[in-house]
Structure formats: structure tokens, C-alpha cells
Design a protein around this motif. Sequence first.
Motif, PDB file in Angstrom:
ATOM      1  N   PHE A  58       0.828  -1.202   0.000  1.00 51.76           N
ATOM      2  CA  PHE A  58       0.000   0.000   0.000  1.00 51.76           C
ATOM      3  C   PHE A  58       0.863   1.253   0.000  1.00 51.76           C
ATOM      4  O   PHE A  58       0.592   2.209  -0.746  1.00 51.76           O
ATOM      5  CB  PHE A  58      -0.914  -0.025   1.227  1.00 51.76           C
ATOM      6  CG  PHE A  58      -1.899   1.106   1.302  1.00 51.76           C
ATOM      7  CD1 PHE A  58      -3.137   1.004   0.691  1.00 51.76           C
ATOM      8  CD2 PHE A  58      -1.589   2.271   1.990  1.00 51.76           C
ATOM      9  CE1 PHE A  58      -4.061   2.050   0.765  1.00 51.76           C
ATOM     10  CE2 PHE A  58      -2.492   3.323   2.059  1.00 51.76           C
ATOM     11  CZ  PHE A  58      -3.735   3.215   1.449  1.00 51.76           C
ATOM     12  N   VAL A  59       1.896   1.264   0.835  1.00 51.22           N
ATOM     13  CA  VAL A  59       2.802   2.413   0.910  1.00 51.22           C
ATOM     14  C   VAL A  59       3.498   2.638  -0.427  1.00 51.22           C
ATOM     15  O   VAL A  59       3.682   3.772  -0.873  1.00 51.22           O
ATOM     16  CB  VAL A  59       3.809   2.217   2.054  1.00 51.22           C
ATOM     17  CG1 VAL A  59       4.957   3.214   1.958  1.00 51.22           C
ATOM     18  CG2 VAL A  59       3.121   2.348   3.406  1.00 51.22           C
ATOM     19  N   LYS A  60       3.868   1.544  -1.083  1.00 50.83           N
ATOM     20  CA  LYS A  60       4.498   1.673  -2.398  1.00 50.83           C
ATOM     21  C   LYS A  60       3.497   2.195  -3.425  1.00 50.83           C
ATOM     22  O   LYS A  60       3.823   3.084  -4.233  1.00 50.83           O
ATOM     23  CB  LYS A  60       5.056   0.319  -2.851  1.00 50.83           C
ATOM     24  CG  LYS A  60       5.763   0.370  -4.208  1.00 50.83           C
ATOM     25  CD  LYS A  60       6.979   1.295  -4.177  1.00 50.83           C
ATOM     26  CE  LYS A  60       7.719   1.297  -5.506  1.00 50.83           C
ATOM     27  NZ  LYS A  60       8.867   2.249  -5.499  1.00 50.83           N
ATOM     28  N   ALA A  61       2.289   1.666  -3.411  1.00 51.85           N
ATOM     29  CA  ALA A  61       1.297   2.025  -4.418  1.00 51.85           C
ATOM     30  C   ALA A  61       0.811   3.453  -4.290  1.00 51.85           C
ATOM     31  O   ALA A  61       0.597   4.144  -5.296  1.00 51.85           O
ATOM     32  CB  ALA A  61       0.110   1.071  -4.339  1.00 51.85           C
ATOM     33  N   PHE A  62       0.653   3.934  -3.053  1.00 52.13           N
ATOM     34  CA  PHE A  62       0.005   5.229  -2.866  1.00 52.13           C
ATOM     35  C   PHE A  62       0.934   6.345  -2.394  1.00 52.13           C
ATOM     36  O   PHE A  62       0.554   7.510  -2.421  1.00 52.13           O
ATOM     37  CB  PHE A  62      -1.168   5.080  -1.893  1.00 52.13           C
ATOM     38  CG  PHE A  62      -2.298   4.279  -2.462  1.00 52.13           C
ATOM     39  CD1 PHE A  62      -3.171   4.837  -3.382  1.00 52.13           C
ATOM     40  CD2 PHE A  62      -2.479   2.960  -2.102  1.00 52.13           C
ATOM     41  CE1 PHE A  62      -4.212   4.101  -3.923  1.00 52.13           C
ATOM     42  CE2 PHE A  62      -3.519   2.206  -2.638  1.00 52.13           C
ATOM     43  CZ  PHE A  62      -4.391   2.783  -3.556  1.00 52.13           C
ATOM     44  N   LEU A  63       2.154   5.987  -1.937  1.00 50.03           N
ATOM     45  CA  LEU A  63       3.129   7.001  -1.556  1.00 50.03           C
ATOM     46  C   LEU A  63       4.415   6.913  -2.370  1.00 50.03           C
ATOM     47  O   LEU A  63       5.271   7.792  -2.281  1.00 50.03           O
ATOM     48  CB  LEU A  63       3.477   6.872  -0.061  1.00 50.03           C
ATOM     49  CG  LEU A  63       2.454   7.448   0.923  1.00 50.03           C
ATOM     50  CD1 LEU A  63       2.778   6.986   2.341  1.00 50.03           C
ATOM     51  CD2 LEU A  63       2.415   8.967   0.854  1.00 50.03           C
TER      52      LEU A  63
END
Length: 439
Positions: A94-99
Motif C-alpha cells: 500500500f505504501v508503495k502504491a500510494f506514496l
Amino acid sequence: MSEEIFSKELVAEATKKMEVANLQEATIGEVLLVASYLEGKTGIKFIRMDQGSPGLPANKIGVEAEKRALDAGVGSTYPAAAGVAELKKAASKFVKAFLNLDITPRACIPGTGSVASSFSSFIATTQREEGKDKILFIDPGFPIQKSQLKILGIEYEQFDIYRYRGEKLREKLESYLENGDIAAISYSNPNNPAWICLEESELETIGKLADKYDTIIIEDLAYFCMDFRKRLGRPYTPPYPATVARYTDNYILMLSASKIFSYAGQRIALACISDKLFDRHFPALAKRYNDTGVFGQTFTASISYMITSGCTASTQYGYAEMLDKAVEGKIDFVSDTSIYARRAEAMKKIFTDNGFYIVYDRDVTDKVGDGFFFTVGYPGFTGGELMEELIHYGISSISLSTTGSEQNGVRGCSSRIGEELFPVLRERVEKFHKNHPIL
């Protein structure tokens, strides 16, 4: 003739019955008590702008995933302190995808809401090095975090960012950091209560100073991707939300399920620690806890676990599923929560049409956006006076003075005010304005 909904005598009775010492300085919980007493006494419902509770149903994907986890038997065993593997992997993705940030699963630690994650973060950051034992708050901010420090006996500094945006922020921050005792800097972005957003240039300043003075940044992203002025929240697609993590490795990011998935009742969040900080060794931690002194390990096993004894296992699986489905594009949480912006825009207009003004009205380069929170003031009133007076008109809020702000005004929340309540809000605000003409 006054058109107050609740008389001064009745409000005074409620304040006394609820044992609120000073209504103008009341906490969120105390305002809730007074409003609930008045509702129960009269049957007249309040316009509830006080507590930042989600105004949307809990995400069904999370609910169903929790049910499956319970049916599979996770309720019979204690969850690991570090969190279940599925949630940790989902958090990293999630952190990779959205940040567009790389944080390994091991450094994503669940907590029972960001309140618990900040509690752990305050302990770990102020104990890692002797002499660095204070927290610096960029205010206005979440009052509960200062209450946590009072429980812990940790000293803190604070300043209202209102007059220190842009280039002015560097000098102000450095005036505190140069003393050498600031262990961490804490803020929310978007901001609770002002809904201001720190811009990239400001976050770069904060990040560079964090490196210069070896200070850890505790960045609360509770309202993740809710700067609705931009098209955020598309997996692996820019623009990405602004974060200090682009400018330093000294950070802990807090990601809560409460607002983005309306999952507040299940109390689940993540402390996402940079891998570099996670692996740092601090002799002071090793001495205190008789462990390795590695920051991430101490944070997880020696501190966080002592607070939560592990997050509810089924809730971790529910959060993991929601994160995964968001990465896959099957949950559009930005679209889901954008209703808050539409509500805030309408509510702010009702207030400004009747003599109120927006207190925190600008970021550095843009007008402040519409979202979960907003701030309003009224000529001639302090924040405490305005909050107390609005209660007489059936509108509950909190004074900005309780958030570390030096500005006169109150915080309003858009989450629980559906369109059907707009006429009621308008009527009550118009009555307030009629009874308090601006000279």
C-alpha cells in the motif's frame, strides 16, 4: 428577544451535572457530555461538529474479511506483537502504491489506532538517546497526544504554524532544534483541526532539519489522500500525497483505517518506520530494556506490545484485505471519502454567509481545501467564548485553544452532517448571527 435553543441556565446545569470545570476550555469528551445531557433533557438534537467520527459505513470488504478470519479460528490464539504477516505485506504494498515509498513489511507495525501508535512512538523516540527527551508539536494538533505525554511525564514544546508557513518555518523549527533536546517532531497532514496541508517545500525543510539535528518525524496521515484539491489515491500513479519521507529516513508514518475505510470502531492503524531507522542501534534503548537496542525491535516487542499486547487478529486481517483491494483498484477510498469535502464546502458557506470567517484559510501557495475538518471564527469572540455560545444554539464544536492554536475560533467537523441537516444548521447559524450583529 433571544432565540437561543438552550438557555444559559440549562447549559449551566448541564455543565455542572457533567462536572465540567470550565466549558470554554472543555475537551472533546467534555463537550460530548454536555451536548448529550442537553439532548437527553430536551429531546432536541445537536448539530454535532465536535468529535471526528466517520460519517460513513464501515467498509464491507473489511467486515467480511474479519468474519472469514474468525471462522478460520484466529480468535483462539494470541496475535504476534509484530502483526500478522498478511497485514505487514499489505501495508508495504500500500505504501508503495500510494506514496511511492519502499518500506519492508517487517517495519510496518500495527497498533490499536494511531493513538496507540503515537503512544509507542513518543516512548521510543524520547528514550533512544539521553538528553533528547522532548517532543515538538507543530500546532494546531490533536489534543490527545499532549495528554499522552502528560501520562508519560514527557516534556514538550509547541508552536502555532499560522504565522510560520513557507520559508518562515525553517527559522522557527531551528530555534527549538538547536537546543539539542528535541527527540521528535509531531504533526498531522492534512491537519487536524485546521485542514491545512504542509507543502513539499515545507516538508523538505522539516526533513533536512531532521537529518541535521537527528530528530525523528512522527507524521500522522490519518486523513490519507484527503487533500481533495488534487487527484490523489490512484495506485502506482502520481501525484502522490506529500510526505516528509521523501526528504529524510528519520520518520514514522502513521496510517489509520479509521477515516479512509471508516473503520474507526475496530481500532487499527500502522506505524510504518523507515527501514534505516528501524535498524538503527541505540545503546540507551539496549540498557533500558535489556534487549538489542535496535529501534524497530524495541519499538515492537518492548514498547508497543506492552501497550496493546497485540492488535485484534481478525481486525488485522480485515485491514489487510482493505489495503490489498485498494492497491488492486477495487476500493476507491478517495472517492468514498470525498463526500466530506462536499459537506465542508456547504457548511463553510452557511457560516461565512452569516458573519463567520475561516480562520486557517490558506496554505503557502493555495487556498485551504475542503475536507473532514474546517475552522471558523466570529468577530468579537475568543475560541472558548464562541464554542460555549454555539452550544446555546445546538451546535457543538471544540475551541481551537485546546489544540495548541493561538487563533480565535472553533473546529468544525463535516463527517456527521448529512445534507438533510443543512437546513437545520442554516437556521441555527442565522439565529446566532441575528443575535450577535457585527458592528
